[in-house]
Design an enzyme around this catalytic site. Structure first.
Site, mmCIF file in Angstrom:
data_model
loop_
_atom_site.group_PDB
_atom_site.id
_atom_site.type_symbol
_atom_site.label_atom_id
_atom_site.label_comp_id
_atom_site.label_asym_id
_atom_site.label_seq_id
_atom_site.Cartn_x
_atom_site.Cartn_y
_atom_site.Cartn_z
ATOM 1 N N ARG A 38 0.769 -1.126 -0.027
ATOM 2 C CA ARG A 38 0.122 0.295 0.072
ATOM 3 C C ARG A 38 0.727 1.181 0.008
ATOM 4 O O ARG A 38 0.501 2.258 -0.483
ATOM 5 C CB ARG A 38 -0.899 -0.067 1.314
ATOM 6 C CG ARG A 38 -2.058 -1.058 1.081
ATOM 7 C CD ARG A 38 -3.059 -0.932 2.196
ATOM 8 N NE ARG A 38 -4.481 -1.519 1.574
ATOM 9 C CZ ARG A 38 -5.210 -1.569 2.452
ATOM 10 N NH1 ARG A 38 -5.121 -1.516 3.767
ATOM 11 N NH2 ARG A 38 -6.460 -2.037 2.110
ATOM 12 N N LYS A 199 -18.158 -15.299 3.578
ATOM 13 C CA LYS A 199 -19.297 -14.930 3.893
ATOM 14 C C LYS A 199 -20.337 -14.440 2.735
ATOM 15 O O LYS A 199 -19.755 -13.490 1.971
ATOM 16 C CB LYS A 199 -19.249 -14.040 5.029
ATOM 17 C CG LYS A 199 -18.813 -14.377 6.244
ATOM 18 C CD LYS A 199 -19.114 -13.650 7.499
ATOM 19 C CE LYS A 199 -18.236 -12.521 7.910
ATOM 20 N NZ LYS A 199 -18.812 -11.465 8.443
ATOM 21 N N GLY A 352 -8.902 -8.305 -0.009
ATOM 22 C CA GLY A 352 -7.582 -8.523 0.479
ATOM 23 C C GLY A 352 -7.072 -10.019 0.540
ATOM 24 O O GLY A 352 -5.976 -10.173 0.166
ATOM 25 N N GLY A 375 -13.112 -3.295 1.007
ATOM 26 C CA GLY A 375 -14.320 -3.057 1.446
ATOM 27 C C GLY A 375 -14.860 -1.923 0.354
ATOM 28 O O GLY A 375 -16.023 -1.904 -0.234
HETATM 29 P P1 ADP Z 1 -11.361 -11.471 0.102
HETATM 30 O O1 ADP Z 1 -10.559 -10.830 1.284
HETATM 31 O O2 ADP Z 1 -10.668 -11.954 -0.886
HETATM 32 O O3 ADP Z 1 -12.490 -10.534 -0.355
HETATM 33 P P2 ADP Z 1 -12.892 -12.996 2.136
HETATM 34 O O4 ADP Z 1 -12.534 -12.116 3.250
HETATM 35 O O5 ADP Z 1 -14.261 -12.953 1.845
HETATM 36 O O6 ADP Z 1 -12.074 -12.835 1.033
HETATM 37 O O7 ADP Z 1 -12.608 -14.696 2.494
HETATM 38 C C1 ADP Z 1 -11.319 -15.174 2.754
HETATM 39 C C2 ADP Z 1 -11.284 -16.146 3.723
HETATM 40 O O8 ADP Z 1 -12.423 -17.059 3.367
HETATM 41 C C3 ADP Z 1 -10.130 -16.786 3.704
HETATM 42 O O9 ADP Z 1 -9.332 -16.683 5.184
HETATM 43 C C4 ADP Z 1 -10.319 -18.343 3.309
HETATM 44 O O10 ADP Z 1 -9.574 -19.130 4.529
HETATM 45 C C5 ADP Z 1 -11.829 -18.534 3.916
HETATM 46 N N1 ADP Z 1 -12.388 -19.650 2.967
HETATM 47 C C6 ADP Z 1 -12.377 -19.534 2.011
HETATM 48 N N2 ADP Z 1 -13.110 -20.820 1.362
HETATM 49 C C7 ADP Z 1 -13.543 -21.515 2.938
HETATM 50 C C8 ADP Z 1 -14.087 -22.668 3.193
HETATM 51 N N3 ADP Z 1 -14.361 -23.451 2.480
HETATM 52 N N4 ADP Z 1 -14.146 -23.195 4.563
HETATM 53 C C9 ADP Z 1 -13.663 -21.863 5.612
HETATM 54 N N5 ADP Z 1 -12.975 -20.792 5.135
HETATM 55 C C10 ADP Z 1 -12.772 -20.531 3.843
HETATM 56 MG MG MG Z 2 -10.964 -10.886 3.292
#
Ligand code: ADP
Ligand code: MG
Length: 400
Positions: A38, A199, A352, A375
């Site tokens: 960053r 989520k 992230g 976000g």
């Molecule tokens: P991003 O930051 O790219 O938007 P998120 O924060 O929504 O992604 O989600 C990332 C997290 O989701 C990671 O820490 C990963 O371990 C978790 N994750 C992905 N698939 C699974 C799964 N099937 N079960 C549990 N955790 C998961």
């Molecule tokens: Mg994340």
């Protein structure tokens, strides 16, 4: 293009003081910057302003201090790292505002750089307090927002300040808005969106929006289990967000009316617990027995998703396909990351953890745009206005 705000490229800055809001919210380890992505992302704006003879007052938050000084969240390590990267001395202010800071600001000459302390050391920052915005405004003649990662927050240093000083978009902010805006407004087709992560509630608004825009949405990550639950498919011990089941059901219903295809995994990688050393097995099909949890998409799913990515005119990827931090469950995310890296279409990655995954696989240089804002990028893609952008001057007003 959607970008309608005044750019720093068009501002008169020579001999003036510029307050630049940057996003230096970086991870620290043992009092040092553990990842400077960053900080590097802000360099083009800082270099441009210095070359043009501006004196720079930089503001950023770091972590979540509770509206008062917290030595563990001082920006001092950031000032050191920035100093190395810029090749000039970066002075660190001991506070955000106050008499001592006034003196430091007053002493700045063209090309000088002063980093204020963590803006969240002041309670007024997150309250978007006018008095704090005015105090910050005293430091400069104009304001530049280059903190895309904080632009979805209406805080004193991101939004309030732009009502005190004329506000311009920095180069990073402008690029983020242009790249992400193009995905929504003028994507080369077909537009393929790969969504994963923990989520569904984090991403449902993006799913909703892209059901109207995209040609295909491919779902991975833990959020697929909300969809499976909505379809009556047992998730075993997988991570399921209860309130996500209803959201998933609605999205499946909407997808039926939409031209956009909503695609779910066809196979999974299971583990007994959320642990790299746990027993692992691949499962053809998506029903998960009790005692097991789905921790990654399976190889057939990953190959299907990779194929869709390869055929896309534009790819948007947000959210890992599985618990990629654990090597036994990184396969799906790696396959998708490799496909995105190789894809002939335009590739944009936000979130992230998805960005972290690309970097872990050494593929971060092979995508067209890696967003610096998790976000903020989601809110922008959802179609929300970002307060830190809205408050900036409109382009027309600066066109002579
Ligand atoms: P991003 O930051 O790219 O938007 P998120 O924060 O929504 O992604 O989600 C990332 C997290 O989701 C990671 O820490 C990963 O371990 C978790 N994750 C992905 N698939 C699974 C799964 N099937 N079960 C549990 N955790 C998961
Ligand atoms: Mg994340």
């Amino acid at each position: 293009m959607s970008f309608s705000k005044a750019s720093i490229r068009d501002a008169e800055v020579a001999g003036r003081r510029v307050l630049v809001r940057v996003d230096f919210n970086v991870p620290l380890e043992d009092g040092e910057v553990a990842d400077d992505m960053r900080i590097r992302a802000a360099l083009p704006t800082l270099e441009l302003l210095r070359e043009r003879g501006a004196a720079l007052v930089l503001a950023s938050h770091l972590g979540r201090p509770k509206g008062e000084p917290d030595p563990a969240l001082s920006l001092r390590p950031v000032a050191e790292r920035l100093s190395e990267l810029l090749g000039v001395e970066v002075k660190q202010a001991p506070a955000v505002i106050g008499g001592e800071i006034d003196l430091m600001v007053g002493a700045l000459g063209p090309g000088d750089v002063l980093l204020l302390e963590n803006t969240r050391f002041e309670a007024g920052e997150t309250e978007n307090d006018e008095k704090l915005a005015e105090a910050l405004g005293q430091f400069a003649d104009l304001y530049v927002n280059d903190a895309f990662g904080a632009a979805h927050r209406a805080h004193a240093s991101t939004e309030g300040i732009a009502h005190v000083l004329p506000g311009y978009a920095g180069l990073l902010l402008e690029r983020e808005l242009t790249e992400l805006g193009a995905v929504v407004e003028s994507p080369r087709k077909p537009l393929v969106v790969v969504l994963g992560g923990a989520k569904i509630s984090d991403k449902i608004a993006v799913i909703d929006r892209f059901l109207d825009i995209a040609d295909e949405i491919l779902i991975g990550g833990a959020m697929c289990f909300s969809f499976f639950r909505a379809q009556g498919i047992a998730p075993g011990d997988s991570l399921v967000e209860e309130k996500g089941i209803e959201l998933a059901a609605e999205a499946l219903e909407r997808a039926k009316q939409s031209e956009c295809e909503l695609t779910l995994p066809v196979d999974l990688v299971l583990g007994k617990s959320f642990d790299a050393a746990t027993e692992r097995r691949e499962s053809d099909g998506v029903e998960v027995p009790d005692g097991w949890m789905g921790l990654d998409v399976g190889p057939r799913t990953a190959a299907l998703y990779a194929e869709a990515v390869a055929g896309a005119g534009t790819v948007l990827w947000n959210g890992p396909m599985g618990a990629f931090e654990m090597e036994p469950f990184a396969g799906g995310t790696r396959t998708v990351a490799e496909a995105v890296a190789k894809a002939p279409g335009t590739t944009v990655v936000g979130g992230g953890d998805s960005v972290a995954a690309l970097r872990k696989f050494g593929l971060d240089d092979d995508v067209d745009w890696l967003s610096t804002g998790g976000g903020a990028s989601l809110e922008l893609l959802e179609g929300k206005k970002l307060p830190g952008v809205e408050a900036l001057l409109d382009k027309e007003k600066t066109d002579a």
